[in-house]
Motif scaffolding. Structure first.
Motif, PDB file in Angstrom:
ATOM      1  N   LYS A  14      -6.666  -4.915   0.956  1.00 20.57           N
ATOM      2  CA  LYS A  14      -6.808  -3.493   0.598  1.00 20.57           C
ATOM      3  C   LYS A  14      -5.585  -2.676   0.994  1.00 20.57           C
ATOM      4  N   HIS A  15      -4.677  -3.286   1.745  1.00 21.64           N
ATOM      5  CA  HIS A  15      -3.502  -2.544   2.238  1.00 21.64           C
ATOM      6  C   HIS A  15      -2.241  -2.992   1.517  1.00 21.64           C
ATOM      7  N   LYS A  16      -2.033  -2.378   0.349  1.00 19.09           N
ATOM      8  CA  LYS A  16      -0.953  -2.828  -0.522  1.00 19.09           C
ATOM      9  C   LYS A  16       0.040  -1.740  -0.861  1.00 19.09           C
ATOM     10  N   SER A  17      -0.232  -0.499  -0.482  1.00 23.08           N
ATOM     11  CA  SER A  17       0.669   0.594  -0.864  1.00 23.08           C
ATOM     12  C   SER A  17       0.839   1.532   0.334  1.00 23.08           C
ATOM     13  N   PRO A  18       1.945   2.285   0.366  1.00 21.79           N
ATOM     14  CA  PRO A  18       2.201   3.155   1.516  1.00 21.79           C
ATOM     15  C   PRO A  18       1.022   4.081   1.835  1.00 21.79           C
ATOM     16  N   SER A  19       0.294   4.558   0.806  1.00 15.44           N
ATOM     17  CA  SER A  19      -0.821   5.477   1.079  1.00 15.44           C
ATOM     18  C   SER A  19      -1.981   4.760   1.785  1.00 15.44           C
ATOM     19  N   ASP A  20      -2.163   3.453   1.513  1.00 17.97           N
ATOM     20  CA  ASP A  20      -3.212   2.676   2.207  1.00 17.97           C
ATOM     21  C   ASP A  20      -2.628   1.895   3.390  1.00 17.97           C
ATOM     22  N   ARG A  21      -1.363   2.101   3.687  1.00 18.26           N
ATOM     23  CA  ARG A  21      -0.573   1.293   4.637  1.00 18.26           C
ATOM     24  C   ARG A  21      -0.353  -0.110   4.041  1.00 18.26           C
ATOM     25  N   ILE A  22       0.754  -0.735   4.449  1.00 17.57           N
ATOM     26  CA  ILE A  22       1.098  -2.048   3.918  1.00 17.57           C
ATOM     27  C   ILE A  22       0.913  -3.112   4.994  1.00 17.57           C
ATOM     28  N   TRP A  23      -0.043  -4.024   4.737  1.00 16.22           N
ATOM     29  CA  TRP A  23      -0.345  -5.076   5.697  1.00 16.22           C
ATOM     30  C   TRP A  23       0.063  -6.436   5.140  1.00 16.22           C
ATOM     31  N   VAL A  24       0.429  -7.319   6.046  1.00 14.08           N
ATOM     32  CA  VAL A  24       0.691  -8.719   5.686  1.00 14.08           C
ATOM     33  C   VAL A  24       0.125  -9.592   6.807  1.00 14.08           C
ATOM     34  N   ILE A  33       3.309  -3.254   8.230  1.00 12.79           N
ATOM     35  CA  ILE A  33       4.771  -3.182   8.124  1.00 12.79           C
ATOM     36  C   ILE A  33       5.250  -1.948   7.360  1.00 12.79           C
ATOM     37  N   THR A  34       4.338  -0.979   7.147  1.00 12.59           N
ATOM     38  CA  THR A  34       4.692   0.220   6.357  1.00 12.59           C
ATOM     39  C   THR A  34       6.026   0.826   6.820  1.00 12.59           C
ATOM     40  N   ASP A  35       6.209   0.941   8.146  1.00 14.96           N
ATOM     41  CA  ASP A  35       7.408   1.603   8.658  1.00 14.96           C
ATOM     42  C   ASP A  35       8.646   0.701   8.656  1.00 14.96           C
ATOM     43  N   PHE A  36       8.435  -0.590   8.370  1.00 23.58           N
ATOM     44  CA  PHE A  36       9.580  -1.508   8.340  1.00 23.58           C
ATOM     45  C   PHE A  36      10.172  -1.648   6.933  1.00 23.58           C
ATOM     46  N   VAL A  37       9.354  -1.322   5.912  1.00 20.51           N
ATOM     47  CA  VAL A  37       9.772  -1.593   4.528  1.00 20.51           C
ATOM     48  C   VAL A  37      11.174  -1.055   4.209  1.00 20.51           C
ATOM     49  N   ASP A  38      11.432   0.201   4.603  1.00 23.58           N
ATOM     50  CA  ASP A  38      12.742   0.792   4.289  1.00 23.58           C
ATOM     51  C   ASP A  38      13.869   0.224   5.156  1.00 23.58           C
ATOM     52  N   LEU A  39      13.501  -0.479   6.238  1.00 21.70           N
ATOM     53  CA  LEU A  39      14.525  -1.061   7.131  1.00 21.70           C
ATOM     54  C   LEU A  39      14.835  -2.513   6.766  1.00 21.70           C
ATOM     55  N   HIS A  40      14.039  -3.081   5.845  1.00 19.09           N
ATOM     56  CA  HIS A  40      14.150  -4.512   5.545  1.00 19.09           C
ATOM     57  C   HIS A  40      15.504  -4.871   4.951  1.00 19.09           C
ATOM     58  N   PRO A  41      16.261  -5.798   5.584  1.00 19.69           N
ATOM     59  CA  PRO A  41      17.576  -6.167   5.048  1.00 19.69           C
ATOM     60  C   PRO A  41      17.493  -6.789   3.648  1.00 19.69           C
ATOM     61  N   GLY A  42      16.352  -7.344   3.295  1.00 23.28           N
ATOM     62  CA  GLY A  42      16.188  -7.975   1.973  1.00 23.28           C
ATOM     63  C   GLY A  42      15.659  -7.009   0.915  1.00 23.28           C
ATOM     64  N   GLY A  43      15.610  -5.720   1.213  1.00 22.65           N
ATOM     65  CA  GLY A  43      15.213  -4.743   0.204  1.00 22.65           C
ATOM     66  C   GLY A  43      13.726  -4.724  -0.083  1.00 22.65           C
ATOM     67  N   ASN A  44      13.373  -4.086  -1.220  1.00 14.86           N
ATOM     68  CA  ASN A  44      11.946  -3.859  -1.456  1.00 14.86           C
ATOM     69  C   ASN A  44      11.195  -5.063  -2.007  1.00 14.86           C
ATOM     70  N   ARG A  45      11.858  -6.224  -2.112  1.00 18.87           N
ATOM     71  CA  ARG A  45      11.135  -7.452  -2.450  1.00 18.87           C
ATOM     72  C   ARG A  45       9.999  -7.706  -1.461  1.00 18.87           C
ATOM     73  N   ILE A  46      10.178  -7.191  -0.251  1.00 19.11           N
ATOM     74  CA  ILE A  46       9.173  -7.373   0.794  1.00 19.11           C
ATOM     75  C   ILE A  46       7.792  -6.925   0.298  1.00 19.11           C
ATOM     76  N   LEU A  47       7.773  -5.963  -0.626  1.00 26.55           N
ATOM     77  CA  LEU A  47       6.495  -5.438  -1.123  1.00 26.55           C
ATOM     78  C   LEU A  47       5.718  -6.465  -1.949  1.00 26.55           C
ATOM     79  N   LEU A  48       6.407  -7.507  -2.442  1.00 22.40           N
ATOM     80  CA  LEU A  48       5.712  -8.547  -3.211  1.00 22.40           C
ATOM     81  C   LEU A  48       4.658  -9.247  -2.359  1.00 22.40           C
ATOM     82  N   ALA A  49       4.837  -9.215  -1.033  1.00 21.52           N
ATOM     83  CA  ALA A  49       3.890  -9.901  -0.142  1.00 21.52           C
ATOM     84  C   ALA A  49       2.787  -8.961   0.341  1.00 21.52           C
ATOM     85  N   ALA A  50       2.830  -7.679  -0.069  1.00 20.11           N
ATOM     86  CA  ALA A  50       1.872  -6.690   0.438  1.00 20.11           C
ATOM     87  C   ALA A  50       0.430  -7.150   0.234  1.00 20.11           C
TER      88      ALA A  50
END
Ligand code: HEM
Ligand code: MTE
Ligand code: MO
Length: 472
Positions: A14-24, A33-50
């Motif tokens: 259920k936690h797949k978007s910034p408004s619901d928080r992003i969990w993995v 990891i909501t607060d880490f997404v913008d710091l991720h050295p690999g860019g927003n690909r990280i969201l594919l695992a949300a």
């Protein structure tokens, strides 16, 4: 001691978007990891695992196999996975219960039978598509084949002195014939069907632009096996080679297709019976233990789970050879269509598509005002891609993209990946990006979809258009 709350996999989902928080999840633990997404050295690909597990992604990106990454992740821990959250048992009455598990990032167009494509931007990260990301196109349940009992049956030439068919075990195939490798791009005839569907509905799975992938295939030449069974190139009255799969429906009807005998016996055409894919044993979804690889030819003829080979005067009588995978005029509809009037698709036409950015995306130029646009280009019949043109203004002006690919001495069976670093004019807020490719026969792609629309939604190779918003 800090006791973490327990969560189920469904809670995490259920936690797949910034408004619901992003969990993995990772190794039985849950992270926000909501607060880490913008710091991720690999860019927003990280969201594919949300909303799911990190393991299948980190298996693809080895940079994460280090202590500092695990330590960093620990800062975001919010819970543990509930120990009683087990996979539900398989329903053995379901014909698909034996299907293998698949990578969670695939976009599923149909679960049963399984049909799925990778995210386009992951497809063009590598010239060779990792097996788990390779598009999967099954018409039937994946058959469960015991490799120790497996036998390939090759029927003998008409009137041959041998009565019985040639039977080859997997060991025979690996030891009696020399091993060869070819790099081949496979494309489904339905690739990019969704763009055709958008013009006027067509019948078929709604594929995006990623029903295409590339692998190194290892195995034996089909012609070596046919020669062993007693066939020679000059044999009269044989015109086709039929392949029968071991996958079947509840009535016992098996998948089947055919190619010309000439192609099958030709040294130049390099038709392979493959038992390896990218150095690994052929995965279950891709035809374990043996499949046909017909370079330059539509996916449908690359029969998986190969059981039997028949050389004949006639094409395969299967539904997929006779009443599907054929092209028609836009004027033909389901009331007027006569499948016997069109030839079965073999060689595919020249194709290209944009894989990054995605349609509708908001793109941010770098500090030099530049954006990177990426894609693939490929043509059938061994024709090499010689150029890709890209337009950022809806086709008024064009730039030539940089190509990367494999050098070949003979025909080219694999795609080229292309890339363009483009400067965006300052005032530009909306961009229409277009790509089009040229192959070594100077074949070009048609500019729009409507004139090549067909009721089955196959062979869409029109210029690929996407629209994006620029964020400055
Ligand atoms: C790179 C952390 C998830 C793709 C990195 C690096 C870190 C990191 C620290 C730099 C590694 C180094 O150079 O030593 C994380 C964490 C994740 C996560 C903490 C989860 C919470 C993902 C996912 C993907 C991904 C899900 C892909 C879908 C990448 C890629 C790079 C990278 C492609 C390489 C970037 C480059 O070298 O330019 N990640 N990552 N990461 N990550 Fe992740
Ligand atoms: N072979 C068998 N036995 N059964 C199938 O359903 N699908 C065909 C072809 N070979 C199919 C098959 C189609 S339409 C395509 S596009 C390719 O396999 C897809 O191959 P892949 O799943 O390895 O990408
Ligand atoms: Mo296909």
């Amino acid at each position: 001691l800090h006791l973490f709350p327990q969560y189920t996999r469904d809670d995490v989902k259920k936690h797949k978007s910034p408004s619901d928080r992003i969990w993995v999840t990772y190794a039985g633990e849950v992270f926000d990891i909501t607060d880490f997404v913008d710091l991720h050295p690999g860019g927003n690909r990280i969201l594919l695992a949300a909303g799911g597990a990190l393991e299948p992604f980190w298996a693809l990106y080895g940079v994460h196999k280090s202590e500092h990454v695990i330590e960093l992740l620990q800062e975001y821990k919010v819970g543990v996975l509930s120990p009683d959250d087990k996979e539900p048992p398989r329903d053995l009455s379901d014909p698909y219960s034996g299907d293998p598990s698949r990578h969670p990032v695939l976009k599923i167009n149909s679960q049963k039978p399984f049909n799925a494509e990778p995210p386009p931007e992951m497809l063009t990260e590598n010239f060779i598509t990792p097996n788990v990301l390779f598009f999967k196109r099954n018409h039937l349940p994946v058959p469960n084949i015991n490799p120790d009992k497996y036998e390939l049956v090759v029927e003998r030439p008409p009137g041959a002195k041998w009565a019985k068919p040639l039977k080859l075990s997997l060991k025979d195939l690996k030891t009696k014939f020399p091993r060869h490798e070819v790099t081949v791009t496979l494309q489904c005839a339905g690739n990019r069907r969704s763009e055709m569907n958008a013009i006027k509905p067509v019948k078929g799975l709604d594929w995006g632009a990623a029903a295409i992938s590339t692998a190194h295939w290892g195995g034996v030449w089909l012609r070596d096996v046919l020669s062993d069974a007693g066939y020679s190139e000059d044999l009269p009255n044989v015109r086709h080679v039929q392949f029968e799969g071991l996958d079947q429906d509840i009535t016992g009807t098996k998948y089947g297709a055919s190619i010309s005998f000439k192609r099958a016996m030709s040294k130049d055409c390099e038709v392979l019976l493959a038992y390896e894919m990218n150095g690994e044993e052929l995965p279950k979804d891709h035809g374990f233990p043996l499949r046909v690889i017909v370079p330059g030819v539509v996916g449908a003829r690359n029969v998986k789970w190969l059981g039997r080979i028949i050389v004949s005067e006639e094409e395969s009588s299967s539904h997929w050879q006779q009443n599907d995978y054929k092209g028609f005029s836009p004027s033909v509809d389901w009331d007027t269509v006569d499948f016997s009037t069109s030839p079965a698709i073999q060689d595919l036409p020249v194709q290209s598509a944009i894989t990054e950015p995605r349609p509708g995306a908001t793109i941010t130029p770098d500090h030099d005002g530049k954006v990177t646009i990426k894609g693939y280009a490929w043509s059938g019949g061994g024709r090499e891609i010689v150029r890709v043109d890209v337009s950022l203004d809806g086709g008024k002006t064009w730039k030539v993209a940089d190509l990367t690919g494999e050098e070949t001495k003979g025909p080219t069976w694999a795609w080229k990946l292309w890339k363009l670093e483009a400067t965006i004019p300052d005032e530009q807020k909306e961009l229409t990006i277009i790509c089009k490719a040229v192959d070594s026969s100077y074949n070009v792609q048609p500019d729009t979809v409507a004139p090549i629309w067909n009721l089955r939604g196959v062979l869409n190779n029109a210029w690929h258009h996407i629209s994006v918003t620029v964020d400055k």
